[in-house]
Design a protein around this motif. Structure first.
Motif, PDB file in Angstrom:
ATOM      1  N   GLY A  29       0.826  -1.192  -0.011  1.00 36.19           N
ATOM      2  CA  GLY A  29       0.053  -0.056   0.081  1.00 36.19           C
ATOM      3  C   GLY A  29       0.865   1.337   0.140  1.00 36.19           C
ATOM      4  N   ALA A  30       2.213   1.159  -0.074  1.00 41.42           N
ATOM      5  CA  ALA A  30       3.034   2.396  -0.130  1.00 41.42           C
ATOM      6  C   ALA A  30       3.388   2.730  -1.576  1.00 41.42           C
ATOM      7  CB  ALA A  30       4.527   1.740   0.622  1.00 41.42           C
TER       8      ALA A  30
ATOM      9  N   LEU B  85      17.987 -15.391   1.208  1.00 36.51           N
ATOM     10  CA  LEU B  85      17.134 -14.298   2.092  1.00 36.51           C
ATOM     11  C   LEU B  85      16.889 -13.275   0.884  1.00 36.51           C
ATOM     12  CD1 LEU B  85      19.425 -13.858   5.302  1.00 36.51           C
ATOM     13  CD2 LEU B  85      17.241 -15.172   5.134  1.00 36.51           C
ATOM     14  N   SER B  86      15.657 -12.686   1.301  1.00 36.04           N
ATOM     15  CA  SER B  86      15.407 -11.291   0.402  1.00 36.04           C
ATOM     16  C   SER B  86      15.161 -10.418   1.135  1.00 36.04           C
ATOM     17  CB  SER B  86      14.294 -11.933  -0.532  1.00 36.04           C
ATOM     18  OG  SER B  86      13.079 -12.071   0.103  1.00 36.04           O
ATOM     19  N   LEU B  87      15.227  -9.152   0.592  1.00 42.10           N
ATOM     20  CA  LEU B  87      14.964  -7.956   1.286  1.00 42.10           C
ATOM     21  C   LEU B  87      13.839  -7.038   0.403  1.00 42.10           C
ATOM     22  CD1 LEU B  87      16.244  -6.412   3.931  1.00 42.10           C
ATOM     23  CD2 LEU B  87      17.584  -4.948   2.706  1.00 42.10           C
ATOM     24  N   GLU B  88      12.916  -6.883   1.012  1.00 39.42           N
ATOM     25  CA  GLU B  88      11.759  -5.730   0.367  1.00 39.42           C
ATOM     26  C   GLU B  88      11.783  -4.594   0.995  1.00 39.42           C
ATOM     27  OE1 GLU B  88       8.210  -7.657  -0.504  1.00 39.42           O
ATOM     28  OE2 GLU B  88       8.930  -9.853  -0.858  1.00 39.42           O
ATOM     29  N   ARG B  89      11.652  -3.297   0.184  1.00 39.20           N
ATOM     30  CA  ARG B  89      11.777  -2.192   0.993  1.00 39.20           C
ATOM     31  C   ARG B  89      10.719  -1.254   0.378  1.00 39.20           C
ATOM     32  NH1 ARG B  89      15.062   1.280  -1.739  1.00 39.20           N
ATOM     33  NH2 ARG B  89      13.653   0.642  -3.508  1.00 39.20           N
ATOM     34  N   SER B  90       9.974  -0.474   1.203  1.00 34.84           N
ATOM     35  CA  SER B  90       8.623   0.251   0.638  1.00 34.84           C
ATOM     36  C   SER B  90       8.840   1.620   1.205  1.00 34.84           C
ATOM     37  CB  SER B  90       7.422  -0.383   1.010  1.00 34.84           C
ATOM     38  OG  SER B  90       7.175  -0.393   2.689  1.00 34.84           O
ATOM     39  N   TYR B  91       8.238   2.524   0.771  1.00 37.89           N
ATOM     40  CA  TYR B  91       8.257   4.096   1.225  1.00 37.89           C
ATOM     41  C   TYR B  91       7.027   4.760   0.960  1.00 37.89           C
ATOM     42  CZ  TYR B  91       9.492   8.927   1.985  1.00 37.89           C
ATOM     43  OH  TYR B  91       9.524  10.111   2.254  1.00 37.89           O
ATOM     44  N   SER B  92       6.567   5.277   2.011  1.00 41.48           N
ATOM     45  CA  SER B  92       5.492   6.353   1.726  1.00 41.48           C
ATOM     46  C   SER B  92       5.596   7.393   2.752  1.00 41.48           C
ATOM     47  CB  SER B  92       4.094   5.664   2.100  1.00 41.48           C
ATOM     48  OG  SER B  92       4.222   5.445   3.576  1.00 41.48           O
ATOM     49  N   PRO B  93       5.329   8.776   2.335  1.00 43.23           N
ATOM     50  CA  PRO B  93       5.723  10.083   2.997  1.00 43.23           C
ATOM     51  C   PRO B  93       5.359   9.927   4.450  1.00 43.23           C
ATOM     52  CG  PRO B  93       4.748  10.612   0.871  1.00 43.23           C
ATOM     53  CD  PRO B  93       4.739   9.150   1.063  1.00 43.23           C
TER      54      PRO B  93
ATOM     55  N   GLY C 279       9.899   1.100   5.104  1.00 47.08           N
ATOM     56  CA  GLY C 279       9.454  -0.253   5.503  1.00 47.08           C
ATOM     57  C   GLY C 279      10.269  -1.098   5.048  1.00 47.08           C
ATOM     58  N   ILE C 280      10.890  -2.124   5.758  1.00 50.41           N
ATOM     59  CA  ILE C 280      11.676  -3.228   5.668  1.00 50.41           C
ATOM     60  C   ILE C 280      11.052  -4.624   6.088  1.00 50.41           C
ATOM     61  CG2 ILE C 280      14.089  -3.746   5.416  1.00 50.41           C
ATOM     62  CD1 ILE C 280      13.809  -1.079   4.239  1.00 50.41           C
ATOM     63  N   GLN C 281      11.318  -5.437   5.237  1.00 48.87           N
ATOM     64  CA  GLN C 281      10.940  -6.745   5.492  1.00 48.87           C
ATOM     65  C   GLN C 281      12.265  -7.711   4.814  1.00 48.87           C
ATOM     66  OE1 GLN C 281       6.878  -6.999   3.871  1.00 48.87           O
ATOM     67  NE2 GLN C 281       6.186  -7.418   5.948  1.00 48.87           N
ATOM     68  N   LEU C 282      12.405  -8.793   5.844  1.00 48.88           N
ATOM     69  CA  LEU C 282      13.397  -9.889   5.464  1.00 48.88           C
ATOM     70  C   LEU C 282      12.598 -11.066   5.079  1.00 48.88           C
ATOM     71  CD1 LEU C 282      16.394 -10.575   4.953  1.00 48.88           C
ATOM     72  CD2 LEU C 282      16.203 -11.407   7.498  1.00 48.88           C
TER      73      LEU C 282
ATOM     74  N   LEU D 146      11.352 -11.589   9.093  1.00 50.85           N
ATOM     75  CA  LEU D 146      11.647 -10.288  10.309  1.00 50.85           C
ATOM     76  C   LEU D 146      10.882  -9.056   9.398  1.00 50.85           C
ATOM     77  CD1 LEU D 146      12.308  -8.987  12.749  1.00 50.85           C
ATOM     78  CD2 LEU D 146      14.535  -8.371  11.730  1.00 50.85           C
ATOM     79  N   ASP D 147       9.969  -8.366  10.102  1.00 47.37           N
ATOM     80  CA  ASP D 147       9.455  -7.020   9.810  1.00 47.37           C
ATOM     81  C   ASP D 147      10.248  -5.992  10.629  1.00 47.37           C
ATOM     82  OD1 ASP D 147       8.153  -4.547   9.526  1.00 47.37           O
ATOM     83  OD2 ASP D 147       6.156  -5.821   9.304  1.00 47.37           O
ATOM     84  N   PHE D 148      11.116  -5.224  10.075  1.00 51.67           N
ATOM     85  CA  PHE D 148      12.031  -4.276  10.730  1.00 51.67           C
ATOM     86  C   PHE D 148      11.409  -3.272  11.599  1.00 51.67           C
ATOM     87  CE2 PHE D 148      16.343  -5.178   8.460  1.00 51.67           C
ATOM     88  CZ  PHE D 148      15.827  -6.197   8.137  1.00 51.67           C
ATOM     89  N   LYS D 149       9.936  -3.106  11.336  1.00 53.38           N
ATOM     90  CA  LYS D 149       9.410  -2.027  12.422  1.00 53.38           C
ATOM     91  C   LYS D 149       9.220  -2.734  13.850  1.00 53.38           C
ATOM     92  CE  LYS D 149       4.632  -3.810  11.290  1.00 53.38           C
ATOM     93  NZ  LYS D 149       3.245  -3.555  10.714  1.00 53.38           N
ATOM     94  N   THR D 150       9.292  -4.008  13.822  1.00 52.54           N
ATOM     95  CA  THR D 150       9.343  -4.612  15.329  1.00 52.54           C
ATOM     96  C   THR D 150      10.813  -4.082  15.952  1.00 52.54           C
ATOM     97  OG1 THR D 150      10.407  -6.663  14.720  1.00 52.54           O
ATOM     98  CG2 THR D 150       7.842  -6.300  14.490  1.00 52.54           C
TER      99      THR D 150
END
Length: 355
Positions: free
Chosen positions: A234-235, A253-261, A266-269, A302-306
């Motif tokens: 939704g970003a 391992l994969s890294l996904e990155r999202s961004y919203s103003p 948001g980073i997820q592993l 891992l959800d990095f917001k944690t």
């Protein structure tokens, strides 16, 4: 008749033995079930300089166990280059900078390369990917460079339907972002950040394409292609930014990155498995009905917001030297986009086995 009683007894014993065995879920057979434990953060200050260059835009990372330092690729389109870095849990110290060069020794002209991924081969060379630059009609590429002087050695073949042309191919700034070598070094995997132009359709999940190469002393060969399902966020921006091979058997391992103003980064592993994935190589456009295609499978690690810490534009990922307690380390580095206010952030983790 005795043989019938004997056969019955054997079958009963087999059933009883089978009932005593622990039940293993399909997911547990599919994944290695690795975990990560956050160990700390280290930063390189804003505007750090080395030999007349600003150390920033670090979008890919790889570790050299022989030299005991890291190489980090900078996505500066004006001067494509990689840095030699010493990274510890306490500091980030630049040790060298090397500019990418063509076979004739000349550098890459400004705005013709946007390097994003980097990996070190067993032969001591660096495989680097570029997203390309739409404004100058510069195509994306995957190439092998000499570590000592940055001179290009080998170019990897790319399917024609990846090249931006006539409404198809890699979209602007959404190209070859994720790159990793198998531990043996004979397999290269490169993923695009988001869907190819021809694969973008309303109400259809986003699938990144993942290329699989065979490499070595002979010319590289493109073996296969698989689809990587991008998690909906939704970003405003969302993409696959890095891969890291866990073994020679198709686990990553994969890294996904999202961004919203509003939400920021948001980073997820994830852990990824290629097992059973459909080979889509040569399929220039994905079919409308994707039920016949099985993408790679993944599970959230891992959800990095944690973590409860401010996050920057984390894009690069590499194993590193053993941590103080002997644990295998995982380093994740951020691209500060040369914005003049964001430091280069490195997060350090220990790899653990999930119980």
């Amino acid at each position: 008749m005795r043989w019938r009683y004997l056969l019955t007894a054997i079958l009963l014993l087999g059933l009883l033995w089978g009932c005593a065995l622990p039940q293993v879920r399909a997911e547990e057979r599919l994944f290695l079930n690795v975990g990560v434990e956050f160990r700390g953060e280290v930063q390189l200050p804003v505007g750090s300089q080395w030999q007349g260059t600003e150390v920033g835009g670090l979008s890919g990372l790889t570790y050299d166990p022989r030299q005991r330092h890291f190489y980090a690729i900078s996505d500066d389109r004006q001067q494509p280059r990689f840095y030699t870095l010493e990274i510890t849990p306490e500091t980030i110290v630049p040790k060298g900078v090397t500019f990418l060069r063509q076979p004739n020794g000349e550098g890459y002209p400004a705005n013709t390369a946007d390097p994003e991924g980097i990996a070190l081969t067993p032969q001591g060379r660096l495989v680097i990917s570029s997203e390309g630059v739409t404004a100058t009609a510069s195509p994306p590429w995957i190439k092998e460079f000499a570590r000592e002087n940055g001179r290009r050695i080998t170019t990897f073949p790319i399917p024609p339907y990846y090249l931006p042309h006539g409404g198809q191919g890699i979209r602007n700034n959404l190209g070859f972002e994720a790159l990793t070598l198998s531990p043996a070094g004979d397999r290269l995997f490169v993923g695009v950040e988001s869907a190819l132009a021809q694969d973008v359709r309303p109400n259809i999940p986003i699938y990144c394409r993942l290329l699989h190469y065979l490499r070595g002393e002979v010319a590289p060969v493109l073996l296969a292609e698989h689809l990587y399902p991008l998690d909906p966020s939704g970003a405003v921006f969302n993409g696959l930014v890095e891969l890291l091979a866990l073994d020679n058997g198709g686990h990553f391992l994969s890294l996904e990155r999202s961004y919203s103003p509003r939400e920021g980064y948001g980073i997820q592993l994830f852990e990824v498995s290629l097992a059973g994935a459909t080979d889509t190589l040569g399929m220039a456009t994905l079919p409308a009905d994707l039920r016949t295609i099985r993408p790679v499978q993944k599970r959230l690690v891992l959800d990095f917001k944690t973590l409860g810490i401010p996050l920057t534009n984390l894009e690069g990922m590499s194993f590193g030297p053993p941590l103080a307690d002997g644990a295998r380390s995982l380093y994740i580095i951020g691209d500060n986009n040369f914005d003049g206010k964001t430091p280069t952030q490195v997060l350090i983790f220990a790899l653990t086995a999930k119980p």
